[in-house]
Design a protein around this motif. Structure first.
Motif, short mmCIF file in Angstrom:
data_model
loop_
_atom_site.label_atom_id
_atom_site.label_comp_id
_atom_site.label_asym_id
_atom_site.label_seq_id
_atom_site.Cartn_x
_atom_site.Cartn_y
_atom_site.Cartn_z
N HIS A 78 -2.00 -2.95 14.94
CA HIS A 78 -1.21 -4.09 15.26
C HIS A 78 -0.15 -4.35 16.14
N GLY A 79 0.60 -4.81 17.03
CA GLY A 79 1.65 -4.81 17.90
C GLY A 79 1.91 -3.36 18.48
N ILE A 80 -0.01 -2.71 18.37
CA ILE A 80 1.09 -1.56 19.26
C ILE A 80 0.10 -1.08 21.11
N PHE A 81 0.35 -0.83 21.55
CA PHE A 81 0.05 -0.64 23.25
C PHE A 81 -0.21 0.35 23.89
N ASP A 82 -1.43 1.02 23.86
CA ASP A 82 -0.99 1.68 24.63
C ASP A 82 -1.43 1.94 26.35
N MET A 83 0.05 1.66 26.90
CA MET A 83 0.01 1.61 28.37
C MET A 83 -0.39 2.84 29.50
N ARG A 84 -1.53 3.20 30.20
CA ARG A 84 -1.80 3.85 30.85
C ARG A 84 -1.26 4.12 32.37
#
Lengths: 249, 303
Positions: A18-24
């Motif tokens: 929830h509200g946490i993103f994984d940017m690659r």
């Protein structure tokens, strides 16, 4: 020249909790060496300040930044689309110092968990303790399981054991040589106190509102004790990782 | 290729861009991005007679198109600056400006005396810092106090003396006239505008000092207006600053009346801004068949 700004292609940017993103981001370690505990200073279009995001992982041509949407800047970051370019300054700062032959306990709390992943990769058989407010915020458990023994706790008991990371640390502190921790300041303070009680060295990764990211503007101040004297150092340049016994919490 | 060099109070800068005090430390960090000779000059972090630790954090808050800061003049003191930073800075091929702040007029004079014996190129009198409890802006908000401190420091100072003005005043032109009358060699302006942000969830000001100084693009039109007013009121050269972010902003500030420029906050999002601004200015001059950047100064055609 030690510092540079690079445009890195965005590969993916997915919400993993929830509200946490994984940017690659596409990246080559040869171009951009990164140490565990360092951070990337990410340019956010239309914003005056960059956002300092700890490096979660760096391998296989990918730089991984896991971040929480907290305000307008991270909101804009969360809407960046694959194929676009992300303007990154760094990696910056001094990270965790990991020595061979020592057993580390790595502790992450909330959005302080991500940098412990790259750190775990540098350690031999680490004990990894992660804590979150509740189940909906739990991240990276599968990644950690591949690297060492993992212990999970939540404040409300909705995942793992109910309680705090310090409860788990106390149970296992006899097995380890040193602690590395990242998380909210009250957690770091509590972890540092437990380590002091048991005579274990402890490194903590601190957070403070940041400007330039390289130590010029002096805004991200942290009070530390060096040679018996209290002085101001800066999270971006001297840290973000400090020896816990030097930090004046 | 137009001539980008400018002269302020007898000191030649290779280009009009000077790093603004407080955003650039003593240059070492940004010297890891590009040679510091990229800049015409560096106005160093404000120094005081004795070491200062500054304010407790948080010291910064983002605002619409800007930031608030309240660092509180953290610095190692004038002696450490002279011993450890100035020799290195003087090797970087750029003009070195020492920015000085004090609690008393006497402290400013003592620092000016010490620095006059060094090879620092210019001294910038910081009477406009809004983030310290005593000194700083209290010297910069009335004509009498500006005249008094400028005259006193003038006697102790053998270097070209720049007086840095606060925008937090009723009539900045009369303040500039007071500095001119007391013997300043140049004016730099504007320092930050006092501001405040509150976290609505905690009801606490975001900055630990409660208030801070506003800088960045948000203050640019205010800075242009004030530079224009002062350019019409004094003969001294003006180093214009306040939110300059692009080469267009730089050209605009020069047209308002500035001879040289300082840039600061833009560096935090784009450390390479000085390179881009100089390139843009050069292109603009070439396209308009102008040979020197000084040809832009005070060329606004007011209605």
């Amino acid at each position: 020249m030690k510092y540079d700004v690079r445009q890195l292609p965005l590969l993916s940017n997915e919400e993993i909790a929830h509200g946490i993103f994984d940017m690659r981001l596409a990246y080559r370690q040869d171009d951009l060496p990164v140490a565990c505990g360092q951070f990337a200073h990410v340019y956010v279009p239309s914003k005056t300040l960059r956002r300092p995001i700890s490096v979660c992982d760096a391998s296989d041509g990918e730089l991984r930044l896991v971040y929480q949407v907290k305000g307008a800047g991270t909101q804009i970051m969360s809407q960046m689309q694959p194929g676009s370019m992300v303007d990154v300054l760094g990696p910056l700062g001094h990270g965790f110092q990991i020595e061979k032959g020592r057993r580390y306990c790595l502790i992450g709390g909330g959005i302080g968990v991500p940098p412990m992943l790259l750190t775990a990769k540098q350690c031999e058989d680490p004990l990894i303790i992660t804590g979150f407010r509740s189940k909906s915020l739990v991240i990276l458990q599968e990644d950690f399981k591949a690297l060492g023994e993992t212990l999970l706790c939540t404040d409300d008991g909705s995942a793992g054991q109910k309680g705090f990371v310090t409860d788990l640390l106390r149970e296992r502190i006899g097995e380890i040589d040193e602690v590395c921790a990242c998380g909210p300041t009250p957690m770091l303070k509590a972890v540092a106190a437990v380590c002091r009680e048991y005579g274990k060295p402890c490194q903590v990764s601190l957070e403070e509102r940041m400007g330039c990211g390289v130590g010029a503007c002096l805004v991200c101040a942290v009070k530390v004790r060096k040679n018996g004297e209290e002085i101001m150092q800066h999270v971006c340049k001297n840290g973000p990782v400090f020896q816990a016994e030097e930090v004046v919490f | 290729m137009a001539d980008l060099s400018v002269k302020v109070a007898g000191v030649t800068f290779n280009n009009p861009l000077i790093a603004a005090s407080g955003t650039f430390g003593f240059g070492r960090e940004y010297g890891e991005f590009y040679p510091l000779s990229t800049l015409g000059g560096i106005s160093c972090k404000g120094i005081t007679l004795k070491r200062r630790d500054g304010n407790p954090p948080p010291r910064i808050a983002e605002t619409p198109s800007g930031i608030l800061n309240a660092v509180g003049l953290q610095n190692p003191g004038v002696d450490v600056f002279i011993r450890e930073d100035l020799p290195w800075l003087k090797q970087q091929g750029t003009v070195v400006i020492a920015n000085i702040a004090g609690n008393t007029v006497d402290e400013y004079c003592q620092m000016a005396e010490k620095l006059s014996e060094t090879d620092v190129d210019m001294i910038e009198l910081n009477i406009s810092c809004p983030n310290v409890k005593s000194g700083g802006v209290q010297f910069g908000t009335s004509c009498e106090s500006v005249e008094n401190i400028t005259a006193a420091v003038r006697k102790s100072c053998k270097k070209p003396l720049i007086v840095k003005l606060s925008p937090n005043v009723t009539d900045i032109a009369s303040i500039a006239q007071a500095a001119e009358a007391a013997g300043a060699d140049a004016i730099s302006m504007i320092n930050t505008l006092t501001g405040m942000r509150i976290d609505i969830h905690t009801r606490r000001p975001i900055i630990r000092n409660n208030t801070g100084g506003l800088s960045g693009a948000a203050v640019f039109p205010v800075a242009v207006r004030m530079v224009w007013q002062v350019a019409n009121a004094v003969k001294l050269p003006i180093i214009g600053m306040g939110g300059i972010s692009t080469w267009e902003d730089a050209a605009e500030m020069l047209m308002a009346g500035a001879t040289a420029l300082q840039i600061g906050t833009v560096l935090f999002s784009d450390p390479y801004a000085p390179v881009k601004i100089n390139e843009g200015l050069n292109r603009f001059l070439d396209e308009n068949n102008m040979t020197s950047v000084t040809d832009l100064t005070k060329t606004v055609i007011p209605w």
